[in-house]
Motif scaffolding. Structure first.
Motif, PDB file in Angstrom:
ATOM      1  N   ALA A 178       0.875  -1.168   0.000  1.00  0.00           N
ATOM      2  CA  ALA A 178       0.000   0.000   0.000  1.00  0.00           C
ATOM      3  C   ALA A 178       0.910   1.215   0.000  1.00  0.00           C
ATOM      4  N   ARG A 179       0.686   2.093  -0.942  1.00  0.00           N
ATOM      5  CA  ARG A 179       1.570   3.254  -1.050  1.00  0.00           C
ATOM      6  C   ARG A 179       0.836   4.502  -0.576  1.00  0.00           C
ATOM      7  N   LEU A 180       1.357   5.122   0.464  1.00  0.00           N
ATOM      8  CA  LEU A 180       0.773   6.387   0.907  1.00  0.00           C
ATOM      9  C   LEU A 180       1.418   7.511   0.108  1.00  0.00           C
ATOM     10  N   PRO A 181       0.619   8.479  -0.345  1.00  0.00           N
ATOM     11  CA  PRO A 181       1.170   9.520  -1.213  1.00  0.00           C
ATOM     12  C   PRO A 181       2.097  10.487  -0.493  1.00  0.00           C
ATOM     13  N   PHE A 182       1.974  10.584   0.815  1.00  0.00           N
ATOM     14  CA  PHE A 182       2.938  11.385   1.579  1.00  0.00           C
ATOM     15  C   PHE A 182       3.086  10.786   2.961  1.00  0.00           C
ATOM     16  N   ASN A 183       4.100  11.245   3.684  1.00  0.00           N
ATOM     17  CA  ASN A 183       4.438  10.624   4.955  1.00  0.00           C
ATOM     18  C   ASN A 183       3.394  10.883   6.034  1.00  0.00           C
ATOM     19  N   LEU A 184       2.890   9.800   6.631  1.00  0.00           N
ATOM     20  CA  LEU A 184       1.914   9.932   7.709  1.00  0.00           C
ATOM     21  C   LEU A 184       2.469   9.431   9.030  1.00  0.00           C
TER      22      LEU A 184
ATOM     23  N   LEU B 197      -3.105  14.707  -3.399  1.00  0.00           N
ATOM     24  CA  LEU B 197      -4.258  13.800  -3.400  1.00  0.00           C
ATOM     25  C   LEU B 197      -5.092  13.984  -4.661  1.00  0.00           C
ATOM     26  N   ALA B 198      -5.331  15.239  -5.061  1.00  0.00           N
ATOM     27  CA  ALA B 198      -6.128  15.504  -6.254  1.00  0.00           C
ATOM     28  C   ALA B 198      -5.443  14.940  -7.491  1.00  0.00           C
ATOM     29  N   GLU B 199      -4.128  15.138  -7.567  1.00  0.00           N
ATOM     30  CA  GLU B 199      -3.383  14.605  -8.711  1.00  0.00           C
ATOM     31  C   GLU B 199      -3.502  13.090  -8.772  1.00  0.00           C
ATOM     32  N   GLU B 200      -3.275  12.462  -7.621  1.00  0.00           N
ATOM     33  CA  GLU B 200      -3.341  11.004  -7.595  1.00  0.00           C
ATOM     34  C   GLU B 200      -4.732  10.518  -7.974  1.00  0.00           C
ATOM     35  N   ASN B 201      -5.744  11.254  -7.499  1.00  0.00           N
ATOM     36  CA  ASN B 201      -7.116  10.883  -7.786  1.00  0.00           C
ATOM     37  C   ASN B 201      -7.393  10.946  -9.276  1.00  0.00           C
TER      38      ASN B 201
ATOM     39  N   LEU C  71      -5.219  10.746 -11.731  1.00  0.00           N
ATOM     40  CA  LEU C  71      -4.484   9.694 -12.442  1.00  0.00           C
ATOM     41  C   LEU C  71      -5.131   8.331 -12.222  1.00  0.00           C
ATOM     42  N   GLN C  72      -5.600   8.105 -10.997  1.00  0.00           N
ATOM     43  CA  GLN C  72      -6.229   6.818 -10.704  1.00  0.00           C
ATOM     44  C   GLN C  72      -7.534   6.653 -11.474  1.00  0.00           C
ATOM     45  N   GLU C  73      -8.280   7.745 -11.617  1.00  0.00           N
ATOM     46  CA  GLU C  73      -9.528   7.663 -12.358  1.00  0.00           C
ATOM     47  C   GLU C  73      -9.246   7.290 -13.805  1.00  0.00           C
ATOM     48  N   MET C  74      -8.183   7.873 -14.369  1.00  0.00           N
ATOM     49  CA  MET C  74      -7.813   7.526 -15.731  1.00  0.00           C
ATOM     50  C   MET C  74      -7.455   6.052 -15.847  1.00  0.00           C
ATOM     51  N   ARG C  75      -6.679   5.576 -14.863  1.00  0.00           N
ATOM     52  CA  ARG C  75      -6.292   4.161 -14.904  1.00  0.00           C
ATOM     53  C   ARG C  75      -7.520   3.262 -14.831  1.00  0.00           C
ATOM     54  N   LEU C  76      -8.455   3.634 -13.967  1.00  0.00           N
ATOM     55  CA  LEU C  76      -9.675   2.849 -13.819  1.00  0.00           C
ATOM     56  C   LEU C  76     -10.461   2.809 -15.128  1.00  0.00           C
ATOM     57  N   ARG C  77     -10.582   3.977 -15.748  1.00  0.00           N
ATOM     58  CA  ARG C  77     -11.312   4.071 -17.003  1.00  0.00           C
ATOM     59  C   ARG C  77     -10.687   3.180 -18.071  1.00  0.00           C
ATOM     60  N   GLU C  78      -9.356   3.261 -18.164  1.00  0.00           N
ATOM     61  CA  GLU C  78      -8.662   2.437 -19.146  1.00  0.00           C
ATOM     62  C   GLU C  78      -8.906   0.961 -18.867  1.00  0.00           C
ATOM     63  N   LEU C  79      -8.851   0.612 -17.588  1.00  0.00           N
ATOM     64  CA  LEU C  79      -9.071  -0.771 -17.180  1.00  0.00           C
ATOM     65  C   LEU C  79     -10.481  -1.218 -17.545  1.00  0.00           C
ATOM     66  N   GLU C  80     -11.463  -0.369 -17.279  1.00  0.00           N
ATOM     67  CA  GLU C  80     -12.854  -0.687 -17.603  1.00  0.00           C
ATOM     68  C   GLU C  80     -13.017  -0.908 -19.094  1.00  0.00           C
TER      69      GLU C  80
END
Ligand SMILES: Nc1nc2c(ncn2[C@@H]2O[C@H](COP(=O)(O)OP(=O)(O)O)[C@@H](O)[C@H]2O)c(=O)[nH]1
Ligand SMILES: [Mg+2]
Lengths: 246, 134
Positions: free
Chosen positions: A60-66, B99-103, B105-114
């Motif tokens: 599990a990768r956390l995006p920043f240090n917690l 968090l927003a960036e990761e979100n 990118l993850q949504e894109m990955r999910l879409r591609e997977l779907e």
């Protein structure tokens, strides 16, 4: 093989441990067949994730240090969501010998939280000055709260049984020193049984613990404050209402 | 200084300390943020109980009117806490952005997977429309 192993999740908090994490994961799978190993990477800037995956761990990768507490929260939540009864925390720097897990699991048959404690002297550096007093104050006070003698309250080698896992999945503290001090206070005051199990620990793989007296004094201050606040806080509801507290 | 103003100082400091400790106790305030208020409350309590200490301390640093030392220290503490808040805010903004960036990118990955799953032959792909064998 221990029967509980396939209901047990090994959680390894890791921060920049590329040198050791893969070996630890391999050793865990070798010595504990049937367990699942979850490495929680806490914003490492090295190759920790790839190393852990190459050894077969889930990561599990956390995006920043917690911090260790934040990482353990992820582990506890994963355990609850995926039906694991027990969670065992092992350091990814190789200080904890996975063979000790069997002893911890055996303890979980009669207790809710088992702390793997260092044998006196074995593979251990000598602590002196304020840091020693801090550890002494901590163990005396926490032993008093828990109602059992605990000598190594800052040990990161611990096993949580089903009740502890449910409690911690919701309330595990993520603050500085929360993962060691406040988690024990929370568990004890929620009526969980705590037990100490003697395990051997290896010396640190790299680096040496600092004997800087200023740092040690700061540690003493922060530990005392964390402990005081933990004791002031209202007790949390029992994770299993209706079950008698022994 | 009469008794009323003497007690006023002490009571104010006690109320401050009480509020901070109560917030800490209820987990509404983290230790990290509470420490400055605790220190400030404790110092004002000490000076409230022993006003002579304030006169002494003002003399030490060469401040003629002791209350000016109180103002100086108070402003310093507030200034310090403000800076700390700005710095924490910056850290929080960075974390939210990550968090927003990761979100995204993850949504894109999910879409591609779907998309890939949708294109798979039915025997291999997960057929969500039939809802069989459950
Ligand atoms: N998730 C996470 N793990 C950490 C952090 N700091 C240390 N660790 C891990 O916690 C374990 C113990 O850390 P270590 O520095 O060896 O502490 P010590 O054994 O008490 O001296 C190791 O597996 C580290 O990788 C952190 O900020 N976050
Ligand atoms: Mg270590």
């Amino acid at each position: 093989m221990h029967a509980a192993l396939d209901r047990t999740l090994i959680v390894m908090p890791a921060l920049n441990e590329e040198a050791s994490v893969a070996d630890v994961v391999r050793e865990v799978y070798e010595k504990l067949p049937g367990v699942k190993c979850l490495v929680v990477d806490d914003g490492s800037t090295d190759n920790t994730i790839a190393e852990a995956r190459s050894a077969g761990a889930d990561v599990a990768r956390l995006p920043f240090n917690l911090g260790v507490g934040g990482a353990m929260r992820v582990g506890f939540k994963y355990a609850v969501n995926n039906g694991y009864d027990n969670v065992i925390q092992i350091d990814s720097d190789g200080q904890h010998d996975p063979s000790g897990v069997i002893k911890l699991l055996e303890a979980l048959e009669v207790t809710d939280l088992a702390i793997g404690a260092r044998f006196a002297g074995e593979g251990d550096y000598t602590v002196r000055g304020p840091r020693k007093w801090a550890m002494r104050v901590l163990s005396v006070t926490i032993s008093w709260v828990a109602g059992v003698k605990l000598t190594d309250t800052t040990s990161g080698f611990r096993a949580s049984g089903p009740r502890a896992v449910r409690l911690f999945a919701e309330h595990y503290p993520a603050e500085y020193l929360g993962d060691t001090i406040e988690s024990l206070v929370i568990a004890a005051r929620s009526g969980l049984r705590i037990q100490q199990v003697a395990v051997s620990m290896r010396p640190r793989a790299g680096g040496t613990p600092s004997h800087n007296p200023w740092k040690a004094a700061t540690y003493l201050g922060r530990a005392t404050m964390a402990l005081t606040i933990a004791l002031l806080r209202p007790r949390l509801p029992d994770p299993e209402p209706g079950v008698a507290v022994v | 200084m009469n008794l009323a103003s003497y007690l006023f100082g002490i009571v104010t400091a006690l109320i401050t300390l009480f509020i901070v400790i109560e917030l800490l106790r209820r987990r509404r305030l983290r230790e990290r943020h509470a420490i400055y208020w605790l220190v400030a409350g404790t110092i004002s309590l000490i000076f409230g109980i022993f006003p002579q200490l304030l006169v002494f301390a003002a003399g030490l640093v060469g401040i003629a009117v002791p209350t000016n030392l109180v103002f100086f220290v108070s402003i310093f503490v507030l200034f310090f806490v403000c800076i700390q808040h700005s710095s924490e805010l910056t850290a929080l903004e960075t974390q939210t952005r990550v968090l927003a960036e990761e979100n995204a990118l993850q949504e894109m990955r999910l879409r591609e997977l779907e998309e890939v799953v949708r294109r798979m032959p039915p025997a291999i792909g997960v057929d969500t429309s039939s809802g069989a064998d459950s």
